[in-house]
Every structure is written in structure tokens, then in C-alpha cells.
Design a protein around this motif. Sequence first.
Motif, PDB file in Angstrom:
ATOM      1  N   HIS A  63       0.849  -1.207   0.000  1.00 31.38           N
ATOM      2  CA  HIS A  63       0.000   0.000   0.000  1.00 31.38           C
ATOM      3  C   HIS A  63       0.879   1.251   0.000  1.00 31.38           C
ATOM      4  CE1 HIS A  63      -3.705   2.304   0.942  1.00 31.38           C
ATOM      5  NE2 HIS A  63      -2.893   3.077   1.645  1.00 31.38           N
ATOM      6  N   HIS A  65       1.352   5.487  -1.992  1.00 29.53           N
ATOM      7  CA  HIS A  65       0.826   6.566  -2.841  1.00 29.53           C
ATOM      8  C   HIS A  65       2.022   7.376  -3.343  1.00 29.53           C
ATOM      9  CE1 HIS A  65      -3.111   5.851  -0.943  1.00 29.53           C
ATOM     10  NE2 HIS A  65      -2.521   5.961   0.235  1.00 29.53           N
ATOM     11  N   HIS A 236      -9.148   1.752   1.799  1.00 26.63           N
ATOM     12  CA  HIS A 236      -8.730   1.996   3.186  1.00 26.63           C
ATOM     13  C   HIS A 236      -9.878   1.562   4.084  1.00 26.63           C
ATOM     14  CE1 HIS A 236      -6.414   4.923   0.775  1.00 26.63           C
ATOM     15  NE2 HIS A 236      -5.489   4.857   1.711  1.00 26.63           N
ATOM     16  N   HIS A 273      -4.782  -0.752   6.395  1.00 29.61           N
ATOM     17  CA  HIS A 273      -4.866  -0.258   7.775  1.00 29.61           C
ATOM     18  C   HIS A 273      -5.679  -1.210   8.657  1.00 29.61           C
ATOM     19  CE1 HIS A 273      -2.810   3.476   6.719  1.00 29.61           C
ATOM     20  NE2 HIS A 273      -3.557   3.477   5.633  1.00 29.61           N
ATOM     21  N   ASP A 324       2.602   3.284   2.889  1.00 23.85           N
ATOM     22  CA  ASP A 324       1.776   4.472   2.685  1.00 23.85           C
ATOM     23  C   ASP A 324       2.570   5.538   1.939  1.00 23.85           C
ATOM     24  OD1 ASP A 324      -0.721   5.620   2.705  1.00 23.85           O
ATOM     25  OD2 ASP A 324      -0.994   5.380   4.847  1.00 23.85           O
TER      26      ASP A 324
HETATM   27 ZN   LIG Z   1      -3.321   5.084   1.903  1.00 19.27          ZN
END
Ligand SMILES: [Zn+2]
Length: 512
Positions: A63, A65, A236, A273, A324
Motif C-alpha cells: 500500500h 501513494h 482503506h 490499515h 503508505d
Molecule cells: Zn493510503
Amino acid sequence: MRRLVISGGLVLTGPRWRPEPLDLLVVDGRIASVSAPGSFAEVDAERHDATGALVIPGLVNGHTHSHTRHARGANRDWTLETSLLHGPWLAAGLDGERGLELAELSATLTAVELLRSGCTGAFDLVAQAGLPDFERLSAVAGGYHGAGMRAVIAPMVADRSVHAAVPAIDGCCPPPPAGPSTDLVLAACRDWATYAPALPGISPALAPTIAAHCTPELITGLHALAREQGLRLHTHLAESLPQAASGEDRFGRSITAELGDLGVLDHHLTVAHAIWVDAADLALLAEAGAVAVTVPGSNLRLGSGVADTRAMLDAGIRLAVGTDGANSSDAYDQLDAARLAALLSRVGSRSPGGWLSVEETLSAATEGGAAACGWTETGRLAPDHAADLALLDLGSSAFRPANDVPNQLLTAARAADVTDVFVAGRRVIADRAAVRVDVAAAESRFSELVAELHERHAPARRRGADEAAASAAALAALRARPRGDARLLPATSPLADPTPGPTPGENRRPSP
Ligand SMILES: [Zn+2]
């Protein structure tokens, strides 16, 4: 036919994680054989001498970005909700060619950072202001491909604002401008799902960002599209207490139960998460075969809480690890994320037998991440698997003395100890340097474009700060809402609010 022999190294193949001297034969990017030292001495092949190196399967980041790389360190004390209020400028790009260049450079440099931490693949959720832009998503794909990394790339979409999703914010801030309609978002996602560029190692996926930020029509529409195209869906899930509490208020059930009722819980789903979930939620995720990505650096940075990774594993959920984006955990460092996941499992009252073991953590950071990405043939060094691997310097202080190498890989090794990385048998990091990217030139151009981006979007940044200030008290009240699934240390704990001890001179026995 391209043959490569990697010999002389100490190898952790996964999933047993026992170091053994082994040689690898790679044919056309895939592992053909893993055998005793010297087994391939007579094979006509390119050779890489791994003497003095620890050879591990490439880590896989479940995960991330890349689009928030421009916001690294830009905040000191955001929560998730603060971050979402700053979403308009975090997701904003530049117009035209410079926008495409910025998106590609963000992905290229994210890929290089991840590769340098021994990570060979990632699931990137890309947010954009307005509709998902096909050209910009293609630029992200090109960035990963250009750096030589494997990636799944999903437009991260919503059709409701954070103001609508979290009523505590809505009551304190003016409503944001209306976003694109559900139909337009679905149409743009259909374009990406259908026509994403066919680059080796790169594949598309879809990402309804957060359940309460999406209408049921968007979530079910994206799920149907993902099933039609054979793609993964990524969302998420219950990342913060305000998100979980607002979602439950809206749905009248947990967010996980809501996703189950919508029919989107299945083994093609990846959830990130998953902090504020209870045993019933975990049972639903396990029964569906969904993959859960724990994102410990971000959870700590945003004060979101501690995910119960042991409970996830005990429920039978496939666990992955992610970094993240740079706005919430600063570094694209998968080795660091794995270390934090292992250490965070020790917070709480479980005895050491309940902590994530070295083997569980390494498997989550490799094969677990691959499962999150939908890859079945990466994440371990075994025949018929992709030759995605990283070499670490056993001469580094992290491995001296070599008491327990797999343990030291987690507890002591750092990205700087990664010397070489291969993806599909091709060397993309050589002697700690990116092979395919002129990093200095890329960073220089990236900085120029980010300066322009930040100047252009300064008003949106100020608006985000104003809205965060206006809603801070309401969000704090939501954050303090008592719940059974406590994932934060209570503010009234003895650690946070020590009971005053006796003042000097009090309770003193009289001197004899
Ligand atoms: Zn995220």
C-alpha cells in the motif's frame, strides 16, 4: 533465452526463512532452480557473484501513494482527517505536459526509493483532483516501469467529500465544491481498467478510497468492473477512530459489515490499515479471503492507532505490509515498514508468543504484499517464481556478529545495507545506485515542478489548515469516543496522566 546465475550468497528463500548457502539459476526472468553452491558451474550464463551477500526475495509494498511524494515532511502533527482536509492540494497536479512529467517523476523516484530498500513491487493508489486522468495514470505506470519496478496502479476515487463522510467536519466547515458525478468516475475507471498501458510488470486495479467517501453505487460499480476485468479492488478500511465511528453512525453497522452487505468482500479485495475492526469484522475478512495490509509507519505518524496484526493472523487473514505515502509516513522504505510492523505487534499486553514472529513478518512483507497485489509467483525464491530479489551486505554492521541473520534483517538492517536489486532477473540497483534512472537529474527537475505546484496550490493548503483548525475540537471529541476495540492508549492512562506522588516531606516517618 537469457540465463543468469547468482552464486556464492547466503540465501533466505522464504517462506522458511532459514539462511543457507545456495545458488540460483534464472532463465528469462524466472527462477529455474535453487541448488547447492556450484550446481550451475557448467551452465552457459551471465553470472553475478553474491559472495558476502544475503540474498532475499524482493519485498513487496502492499500500500503506497507515489502522488504524495511532494508533501514529504510537510506536516508535523496531522491526523488522518487533517490529511484528508488537505486532500485537494495533496492530490493536485500541474496542467498539461508538466503535470504528466510530475506524475511520472513522482513514481520514478518513489520506485527508486523503494528499490533501494529491497522492495521490488508495490500497489500504488493514485489520487487526483477531479476525475481520474488516464494520461496521468499512464505516466505513473511509465515511472515505475522506467525505474524497473513491478507495480499495480489504481485510481483512488470517491464521490463524497470528507465533509460529508465525517459529519463532525461538516458541522464546522463550509461545504466543498461538488465533485464529479458517480457515472463520470465509473466511466473514467472503466477506461483505466480496460485500456491501461500494457507494460511488463505493470497492471491496473481500482480503489474506492474509503467506504464512507463513496456512494454504494460507486463501490458496487467498481467491484463489478474489477470482477469483469479480473482486477483487484483496494480500499482503506477503518483507518482512524473518527472514520470508523462516522462510518458506523452512517451505516448502522461496522464498515466491514457494510462492505459485506454490498457484496464486495471477496478474495480479490485488499484492505489497508484495518485498525478499528473487531473480531466479527476480522471473521468476515477472513471468510472472504481478503488481504489486509498493515501500514505501521503511517499509523504511528498520524496517531491512527495500532492494528491488531496478531488477531488478523489468528483469524486466518492474509497479512501484508505497506509504507503508505510520503505525506503520512515520509519514507518509501519497505524494510523499515516491516521492522515497524514487527515492533508494533509488541505494544500491548500479549506475551512474546503473541508478537509477530520474524517468519510471519518477513512473509507478510514479501508474499503477503504479493497477495495484496494479486501476484501468485513473486515473494519467494523458488522455481517458477519471478526472479525478484535483493542483496544485502553481510559485511555491514547490521549483520556483525551474525547471531541470527533473519532476525537481524528485521531488527538491524537498513535500506543502506541493500546493495543490489533484481526485478525479473534484471539488475535495477547496482552497488546501491539506480541503474535506469539519473536520480540527481530526476530529483532536480522534480524539485522545480514541486515548487511550482506548491506555489499554485498555496490557497488550497491554507484552506486545508483553516478547516483543520475549525474542526479540531469536534474531531478530538470523536477521537475520544469510548469503544471496546481500543487501539490507542487512553489519555487517562497512568503513562499519560501520572497520579501525583507524595510531595516532599509528606508521609515521612518520624525520625527515630
Ligand atoms: Zn493510503
